[in-house]
Scaffold this motif. Structure first.
Motif, PDB file in Angstrom:
ATOM      1  N   GLU A 185       0.521  -1.460   0.137  1.00  0.00           N
ATOM      2  CA  GLU A 185       0.303   0.002   0.068  1.00  0.00           C
ATOM      3  C   GLU A 185       0.509   1.266  -0.285  1.00  0.00           C
ATOM      4  O   GLU A 185       1.753   1.183   0.837  1.00  0.00           O
ATOM      5  N   VAL A 186       0.559   2.455  -0.808  1.00  0.00           N
ATOM      6  CA  VAL A 186       1.327   3.404  -0.294  1.00  0.00           C
ATOM      7  C   VAL A 186       0.147   4.458  -0.694  1.00  0.00           C
ATOM      8  O   VAL A 186      -0.955   4.336  -1.661  1.00  0.00           O
ATOM      9  N   ARG A 187       0.336   5.429  -0.505  1.00  0.00           N
ATOM     10  CA  ARG A 187       0.101   6.278  -0.675  1.00  0.00           C
ATOM     11  C   ARG A 187      -0.030   7.813  -0.464  1.00  0.00           C
ATOM     12  O   ARG A 187       1.423   8.421  -0.639  1.00  0.00           O
ATOM     13  N   VAL A 188      -0.354   8.281  -2.129  1.00  0.00           N
ATOM     14  CA  VAL A 188       0.149   9.563  -2.560  1.00  0.00           C
ATOM     15  C   VAL A 188      -1.534  10.617  -2.527  1.00  0.00           C
ATOM     16  O   VAL A 188      -2.268  10.445  -2.468  1.00  0.00           O
ATOM     17  N   GLU A 189      -0.173  12.093  -2.986  1.00  0.00           N
ATOM     18  CA  GLU A 189      -1.932  12.959  -2.581  1.00  0.00           C
ATOM     19  C   GLU A 189      -2.399  12.927  -4.168  1.00  0.00           C
ATOM     20  O   GLU A 189      -2.252  12.379  -5.394  1.00  0.00           O
ATOM     21  N   ASN A 190      -3.525  12.940  -3.885  1.00  0.00           N
ATOM     22  CA  ASN A 190      -4.791  12.480  -5.239  1.00  0.00           C
ATOM     23  C   ASN A 190      -5.278  13.835  -5.980  1.00  0.00           C
ATOM     24  O   ASN A 190      -5.951  14.822  -6.072  1.00  0.00           O
ATOM     25  N   VAL A 191      -3.698  13.991  -6.630  1.00  0.00           N
ATOM     26  CA  VAL A 191      -4.323  14.950  -7.792  1.00  0.00           C
ATOM     27  C   VAL A 191      -3.328  14.298  -9.101  1.00  0.00           C
ATOM     28  O   VAL A 191      -2.170  14.468  -9.082  1.00  0.00           O
ATOM     29  N   LEU A 192      -4.270  14.777  -9.745  1.00  0.00           N
ATOM     30  CA  LEU A 192      -3.675  14.075 -11.402  1.00  0.00           C
ATOM     31  C   LEU A 192      -3.443  15.417 -12.534  1.00  0.00           C
ATOM     32  O   LEU A 192      -4.452  16.423 -11.657  1.00  0.00           O
ATOM     33  N   THR A 193      -2.650  15.027 -13.545  1.00  0.00           N
ATOM     34  CA  THR A 193      -2.379  16.111 -14.284  1.00  0.00           C
ATOM     35  C   THR A 193      -2.721  15.994 -15.760  1.00  0.00           C
ATOM     36  O   THR A 193      -1.977  15.097 -15.940  1.00  0.00           O
ATOM     37  N   ASP A 194      -3.670  16.540 -16.359  1.00  0.00           N
ATOM     38  CA  ASP A 194      -3.729  16.020 -17.896  1.00  0.00           C
ATOM     39  C   ASP A 194      -2.510  16.728 -18.779  1.00  0.00           C
ATOM     40  O   ASP A 194      -1.953  17.762 -17.853  1.00  0.00           O
ATOM     41  N   GLU A 195      -2.662  16.374 -19.604  1.00  0.00           N
ATOM     42  CA  GLU A 195      -1.698  17.118 -20.894  1.00  0.00           C
ATOM     43  C   GLU A 195      -1.315  18.989 -20.813  1.00  0.00           C
ATOM     44  O   GLU A 195      -1.424  19.886 -21.237  1.00  0.00           O
ATOM     45  N   SER A 196      -3.246  19.247 -20.389  1.00  0.00           N
ATOM     46  CA  SER A 196      -3.545  20.270 -20.652  1.00  0.00           C
ATOM     47  C   SER A 196      -3.353  21.036 -19.363  1.00  0.00           C
ATOM     48  O   SER A 196      -4.240  22.740 -19.098  1.00  0.00           O
ATOM     49  N   GLY A 197      -3.126  20.728 -18.557  1.00  0.00           N
ATOM     50  CA  GLY A 197      -2.898  21.333 -17.161  1.00  0.00           C
ATOM     51  C   GLY A 197      -4.688  20.745 -16.020  1.00  0.00           C
ATOM     52  O   GLY A 197      -4.611  21.511 -14.811  1.00  0.00           O
ATOM     53  N   GLU A 198      -5.479  20.793 -17.040  1.00  0.00           N
ATOM     54  CA  GLU A 198      -6.466  20.140 -15.721  1.00  0.00           C
ATOM     55  C   GLU A 198      -6.437  19.192 -14.854  1.00  0.00           C
ATOM     56  O   GLU A 198      -5.779  18.100 -15.224  1.00  0.00           O
ATOM     57  N   LYS A 199      -6.698  19.631 -13.617  1.00  0.00           N
ATOM     58  CA  LYS A 199      -6.829  18.774 -12.467  1.00  0.00           C
ATOM     59  C   LYS A 199      -7.632  17.732 -12.069  1.00  0.00           C
ATOM     60  O   LYS A 199      -8.699  18.238 -12.828  1.00  0.00           O
ATOM     61  N   ALA A 200      -7.823  16.686 -11.801  1.00  0.00           N
ATOM     62  CA  ALA A 200      -8.839  15.573 -11.800  1.00  0.00           C
ATOM     63  C   ALA A 200      -8.595  14.939  -9.832  1.00  0.00           C
ATOM     64  O   ALA A 200      -7.151  15.323  -9.680  1.00  0.00           O
ATOM     65  N   GLY A 201      -8.838  13.630  -9.874  1.00  0.00           N
ATOM     66  CA  GLY A 201      -8.926  13.198  -8.640  1.00  0.00           C
ATOM     67  C   GLY A 201      -9.346  11.534  -9.087  1.00  0.00           C
ATOM     68  O   GLY A 201      -9.950  11.487  -9.615  1.00  0.00           O
ATOM     69  N   LEU A 202      -8.522  10.635  -7.951  1.00  0.00           N
ATOM     70  CA  LEU A 202      -8.830   9.107  -8.568  1.00  0.00           C
ATOM     71  C   LEU A 202     -10.232   9.294  -7.343  1.00  0.00           C
ATOM     72  O   LEU A 202     -10.302   9.529  -6.297  1.00  0.00           O
ATOM     73  N   LYS A 203     -10.580   7.554  -8.372  1.00  0.00           N
ATOM     74  CA  LYS A 203     -11.753   6.732  -7.524  1.00  0.00           C
ATOM     75  C   LYS A 203     -11.537   6.197  -6.687  1.00  0.00           C
ATOM     76  O   LYS A 203     -10.265   5.077  -7.877  1.00  0.00           O
ATOM     77  N   PRO A 204     -11.863   5.386  -5.849  1.00  0.00           N
ATOM     78  CA  PRO A 204     -11.531   4.229  -5.132  1.00  0.00           C
ATOM     79  C   PRO A 204     -12.255   3.394  -6.667  1.00  0.00           C
ATOM     80  O   PRO A 204     -12.920   3.311  -6.918  1.00  0.00           O
ATOM     81  N   GLY A 205     -11.369   1.802  -6.019  1.00  0.00           N
ATOM     82  CA  GLY A 205     -11.892   0.933  -7.136  1.00  0.00           C
ATOM     83  C   GLY A 205     -10.792   1.155  -8.471  1.00  0.00           C
ATOM     84  O   GLY A 205     -10.518   0.697  -9.745  1.00  0.00           O
ATOM     85  N   ALA A 206     -10.625   2.681  -8.671  1.00  0.00           N
ATOM     86  CA  ALA A 206      -9.761   2.830  -9.897  1.00  0.00           C
ATOM     87  C   ALA A 206      -8.826   2.296 -10.442  1.00  0.00           C
ATOM     88  O   ALA A 206      -7.545   1.560  -9.523  1.00  0.00           O
ATOM     89  N   GLU A 207      -8.211   2.239 -11.534  1.00  0.00           N
ATOM     90  CA  GLU A 207      -6.627   0.663 -11.422  1.00  0.00           C
ATOM     91  C   GLU A 207      -6.032   1.830 -12.605  1.00  0.00           C
ATOM     92  O   GLU A 207      -5.948   2.124 -12.987  1.00  0.00           O
ATOM     93  N   VAL A 208      -4.545   1.761 -11.639  1.00  0.00           N
ATOM     94  CA  VAL A 208      -3.457   2.355 -11.752  1.00  0.00           C
ATOM     95  C   VAL A 208      -2.446   1.480 -12.529  1.00  0.00           C
ATOM     96  O   VAL A 208      -2.282   0.489 -12.461  1.00  0.00           O
ATOM     97  N   ASP A 209      -1.569   2.427 -12.937  1.00  0.00           N
ATOM     98  CA  ASP A 209      -0.493   2.254 -13.501  1.00  0.00           C
ATOM     99  C   ASP A 209       0.741   2.866 -11.878  1.00  0.00           C
ATOM    100  O   ASP A 209       0.747   4.223 -12.012  1.00  0.00           O
TER     101      ASP A 209
END
Length: 78
Positions: free
Chosen positions: A40-64
């Motif tokens: 288990e790792v814990r990271v800040e829940n902020v992602l950014t796309d190519e255009s700088g738009e911010k989003a957060g992960l949802k429970p159950g999301a598959e990630v790399d």
């Protein structure tokens, strides 16, 4: 000089709300192929796309989860 990397699949187990409003929300990610004590790792829940738009992960999301290092920081395995 290139980079060496390892990619692992993980799943967002839960989103952890901060105790203080000044602290960031965290996403807890489980990585099945990691050692038991380190799955288990814990990271800040902020992602950014190519255009700088911010989003957060949802429970159950598959990630790399990617571990990446400069080639100068690695050594050849026999």
């Amino acid at each position: 000089m290139g980079k060496k990397r390892k990619k692992m699949r993980g799943t967002v187990e839960k989103i952890i709300k901060p105790i203080s409003p000044m602290e960031p929300e965290k996403a807890q990610i489980t990585i099945p192929e990691a050692d038991d004590l380190y799955r288990e790792v814990r990271v800040e829940n902020v992602l950014t796309d190519e255009s700088g738009e911010k989003a957060g992960l949802k429970p159950g999301a598959e990630v790399d989860v990617i571990v990446e290092a400069d080639s100068s920081a690695t050594m050849k395995k026999l």
